[in-house]
Design a protein around this motif. Structure first.
Motif, PDB file in Angstrom:
ATOM      1  N   TYR A 139       0.829  -1.198   0.000  1.00 53.78           N
ATOM      2  CA  TYR A 139       0.000   0.000   0.000  1.00 53.78           C
ATOM      3  C   TYR A 139       0.866   1.251   0.000  1.00 53.78           C
ATOM      4  CZ  TYR A 139      -3.996  -2.972   1.054  1.00 53.78           C
ATOM      5  OH  TYR A 139      -4.973  -3.928   0.998  1.00 53.78           O
ATOM      6  N   LYS A 140       1.964   1.198   0.764  1.00 49.26           N
ATOM      7  CA  LYS A 140       2.875   2.324   0.854  1.00 49.26           C
ATOM      8  C   LYS A 140       4.263   1.777   1.145  1.00 49.26           C
ATOM      9  CE  LYS A 140       3.507   6.730   3.267  1.00 49.26           C
ATOM     10  NZ  LYS A 140       2.955   7.645   4.271  1.00 49.26           N
ATOM     11  N   ASP A 141       5.256   2.305   0.438  1.00 48.24           N
ATOM     12  CA  ASP A 141       6.630   1.868   0.643  1.00 48.24           C
ATOM     13  C   ASP A 141       7.546   3.050   0.384  1.00 48.24           C
ATOM     14  OD1 ASP A 141       8.798   0.151   1.090  1.00 48.24           O
ATOM     15  OD2 ASP A 141       8.893  -0.477  -0.998  1.00 48.24           O
ATOM     16  N   LYS A 142       8.473   3.298   1.302  1.00 44.76           N
ATOM     17  CA  LYS A 142       9.413   4.413   1.185  1.00 44.76           C
ATOM     18  C   LYS A 142       8.679   5.728   0.907  1.00 44.76           C
ATOM     19  CE  LYS A 142      13.178   1.456  -0.303  1.00 44.76           C
ATOM     20  NZ  LYS A 142      12.479   0.182  -0.223  1.00 44.76           N
ATOM     21  N   ASP A 143       7.597   5.920   1.622  1.00 48.23           N
ATOM     22  CA  ASP A 143       6.794   7.139   1.564  1.00 48.23           C
ATOM     23  C   ASP A 143       6.037   7.328   0.247  1.00 48.23           C
ATOM     24  OD1 ASP A 143       5.880   9.142   3.245  1.00 48.23           O
ATOM     25  OD2 ASP A 143       7.230  10.647   2.396  1.00 48.23           O
ATOM     26  N   VAL A 144       5.957   6.267  -0.577  1.00 42.72           N
ATOM     27  CA  VAL A 144       5.220   6.326  -1.840  1.00 42.72           C
ATOM     28  C   VAL A 144       3.983   5.446  -1.716  1.00 42.72           C
ATOM     29  CG1 VAL A 144       5.283   5.774  -4.305  1.00 42.72           C
ATOM     30  CG2 VAL A 144       7.302   6.762  -3.190  1.00 42.72           C
ATOM     31  N   ILE A 145       2.830   6.005  -2.057  1.00 43.16           N
ATOM     32  CA  ILE A 145       1.574   5.261  -1.997  1.00 43.16           C
ATOM     33  C   ILE A 145       1.373   4.542  -3.323  1.00 43.16           C
ATOM     34  CG2 ILE A 145      -0.938   5.447  -1.787  1.00 43.16           C
ATOM     35  CD1 ILE A 145      -0.396   7.909   0.036  1.00 43.16           C
ATOM     36  N   TYR A 146       1.094   3.244  -3.248  1.00 46.49           N
ATOM     37  CA  TYR A 146       0.877   2.418  -4.431  1.00 46.49           C
ATOM     38  C   TYR A 146      -0.604   2.343  -4.737  1.00 46.49           C
ATOM     39  CZ  TYR A 146       5.658   0.648  -4.251  1.00 46.49           C
ATOM     40  OH  TYR A 146       7.019   0.545  -4.271  1.00 46.49           O
ATOM     41  N   GLY A 147      -0.954   2.521  -5.998  1.00 45.35           N
ATOM     42  CA  GLY A 147      -2.334   2.345  -6.437  1.00 45.35           C
ATOM     43  C   GLY A 147      -3.330   3.162  -5.650  1.00 45.35           C
ATOM     44  N   ALA A 148      -2.980   4.409  -5.353  1.00 48.11           N
ATOM     45  CA  ALA A 148      -3.906   5.275  -4.612  1.00 48.11           C
ATOM     46  C   ALA A 148      -5.188   5.447  -5.423  1.00 48.11           C
ATOM     47  CB  ALA A 148      -3.266   6.633  -4.344  1.00 48.11           C
ATOM     48  N   PRO A 149      -6.343   5.386  -4.771  1.00 49.92           N
ATOM     49  CA  PRO A 149      -7.601   5.563  -5.510  1.00 49.92           C
ATOM     50  C   PRO A 149      -7.688   6.962  -6.091  1.00 49.92           C
ATOM     51  CG  PRO A 149      -7.995   5.516  -3.147  1.00 49.92           C
ATOM     52  CD  PRO A 149      -6.555   5.200  -3.356  1.00 49.92           C
ATOM     53  N   GLU A 150      -8.279   7.035  -7.274  1.00 48.54           N
ATOM     54  CA  GLU A 150      -8.458   8.336  -7.911  1.00 48.54           C
ATOM     55  C   GLU A 150      -9.564   9.103  -7.189  1.00 48.54           C
ATOM     56  OE1 GLU A 150      -8.676   8.442 -12.177  1.00 48.54           O
ATOM     57  OE2 GLU A 150      -7.700   6.480 -12.293  1.00 48.54           O
ATOM     58  N   VAL A 151      -9.362  10.400  -7.051  1.00 46.87           N
ATOM     59  CA  VAL A 151     -10.320  11.254  -6.366  1.00 46.87           C
ATOM     60  C   VAL A 151     -10.722  12.363  -7.325  1.00 46.87           C
ATOM     61  CG1 VAL A 151     -10.666  12.780  -4.387  1.00 46.87           C
ATOM     62  CG2 VAL A 151      -9.219  10.757  -4.155  1.00 46.87           C
ATOM     63  N   ASP A 152     -12.044  12.621  -7.420  1.00 46.07           N
ATOM     64  CA  ASP A 152     -12.487  13.707  -8.298  1.00 46.07           C
ATOM     65  C   ASP A 152     -12.310  15.054  -7.597  1.00 46.07           C
ATOM     66  OD1 ASP A 152     -14.652  14.140  -6.580  1.00 46.07           O
ATOM     67  OD2 ASP A 152     -16.093  13.138  -7.860  1.00 46.07           O
ATOM     68  N   GLU A 153     -12.615  16.123  -8.305  1.00 41.96           N
ATOM     69  CA  GLU A 153     -12.374  17.462  -7.769  1.00 41.96           C
ATOM     70  C   GLU A 153     -13.201  17.774  -6.516  1.00 41.96           C
ATOM     71  OE1 GLU A 153     -15.334  17.429 -11.040  1.00 41.96           O
ATOM     72  OE2 GLU A 153     -13.223  16.909 -10.977  1.00 41.96           O
ATOM     73  N   ARG A 154     -14.233  17.014  -6.243  1.00 34.36           N
ATOM     74  CA  ARG A 154     -15.046  17.224  -5.045  1.00 34.36           C
ATOM     75  C   ARG A 154     -14.530  16.409  -3.858  1.00 34.36           C
ATOM     76  NH1 ARG A 154     -20.413  15.179  -7.312  1.00 34.36           N
ATOM     77  NH2 ARG A 154     -18.879  13.926  -8.381  1.00 34.36           N
ATOM     78  N   GLY A 155     -13.482  15.603  -4.100  1.00 33.57           N
ATOM     79  CA  GLY A 155     -12.931  14.802  -3.024  1.00 33.57           C
ATOM     80  C   GLY A 155     -13.554  13.429  -2.917  1.00 33.57           C
ATOM     81  N   ASN A 156     -14.358  13.028  -3.896  1.00 34.74           N
ATOM     82  CA  ASN A 156     -15.003  11.709  -3.877  1.00 34.74           C
ATOM     83  C   ASN A 156     -14.125  10.690  -4.595  1.00 34.74           C
ATOM     84  OD1 ASN A 156     -17.345  12.718  -2.622  1.00 34.74           O
ATOM     85  ND2 ASN A 156     -18.135  13.398  -4.604  1.00 34.74           N
ATOM     86  N   PHE A 157     -14.097   9.448  -4.070  1.00 35.36           N
ATOM     87  CA  PHE A 157     -13.353   8.388  -4.726  1.00 35.36           C
ATOM     88  C   PHE A 157     -14.057   7.995  -6.000  1.00 35.36           C
ATOM     89  CE2 PHE A 157     -12.092   7.757  -0.264  1.00 35.36           C
ATOM     90  CZ  PHE A 157     -10.726   7.878  -0.415  1.00 35.36           C
ATOM     91  N   ILE A 158     -13.273   7.730  -7.034  1.00 36.99           N
ATOM     92  CA  ILE A 158     -13.835   7.343  -8.325  1.00 36.99           C
ATOM     93  C   ILE A 158     -13.786   5.830  -8.445  1.00 36.99           C
ATOM     94  CG2 ILE A 158     -13.562   7.513 -10.817  1.00 36.99           C
ATOM     95  CD1 ILE A 158     -12.319  10.252 -10.402  1.00 36.99           C
TER      96      ILE A 158
END
Length: 158
Positions: A139-158
């Motif tokens: 999910y996260k390694d060396k401070d990099v998030i893997y496969g983070a969910p996309e978020v629209d401009e309103r802050g909702n997960f896509i």
């Protein structure tokens, strides 16, 4: 100059010119400082972080707990050195707690990792026991998030 080191740790692709602007320093001074850090062993190397799950490469990652007896006059150092020289071993950490070393290793298959543990790691003198944990997903390694969910401009997960 801890700020320079932190910036480089976050993004090693920045040029000395870019770093000089960010730190309000001369480019030549930044180059000299980086060269000194490299010569002194403060900067050990530069790595690219790759999400291998998005490629065709097949591999497994395992975290292995190792309990061992420290050696007279050398503690854990000699055994750790022997272990970190195996090409499968990505990382070795001396731990406080219920085990002594934590290894991160990679193999093409679980069977290959099991072979490493049974035929290379366990037979080492001073190794008392091992426990292998396979990484199912990063999910996260060396401070990099893997496969983070996309978020629209309103802050909702896509």
């Amino acid at each position: 100059m801890d700020t320079l080191l932190k910036i480089l740790e976050d993004d090693a692709t920045l040029t000395p010119a870019q770093l000089a602007v960010m730190l309000d320093k001369e480019e030549g001074d930044i180059k000299k400082l980086i060269e000194k850090y490299e010569a002194d062993g403060v900067i050990l190397g530069y790595k690219t972080i790759i999400d291998w799950d998005k490629t065709d490469r097949e591999y497994v990652t395992a975290m292995i707990e190792v309990k061992m007896t420290p050696q007279r006059d050398r503690g854990f150092d000699r055994i750790a050195e022997k272990i970190y020289n195996y090409p499968e071993v990505q990382s070795v950490y001396l731990m406080a707690g219920s085990f002594d070393l934590c290894l991160i290793i990679e193999g093409r298959t679980m069977k290959e990792v099991a072979y490493f543990v049974a035929n290379k790691l366990a037979p080492i003198e001073s190794v008392i026991s091992t426990a292998t944990h396979f990484v199912l997903r990063k999910y996260k390694d060396k401070d990099v998030i893997y496969g983070a969910p996309e978020v629209d401009e309103r802050g909702n997960f896509i």
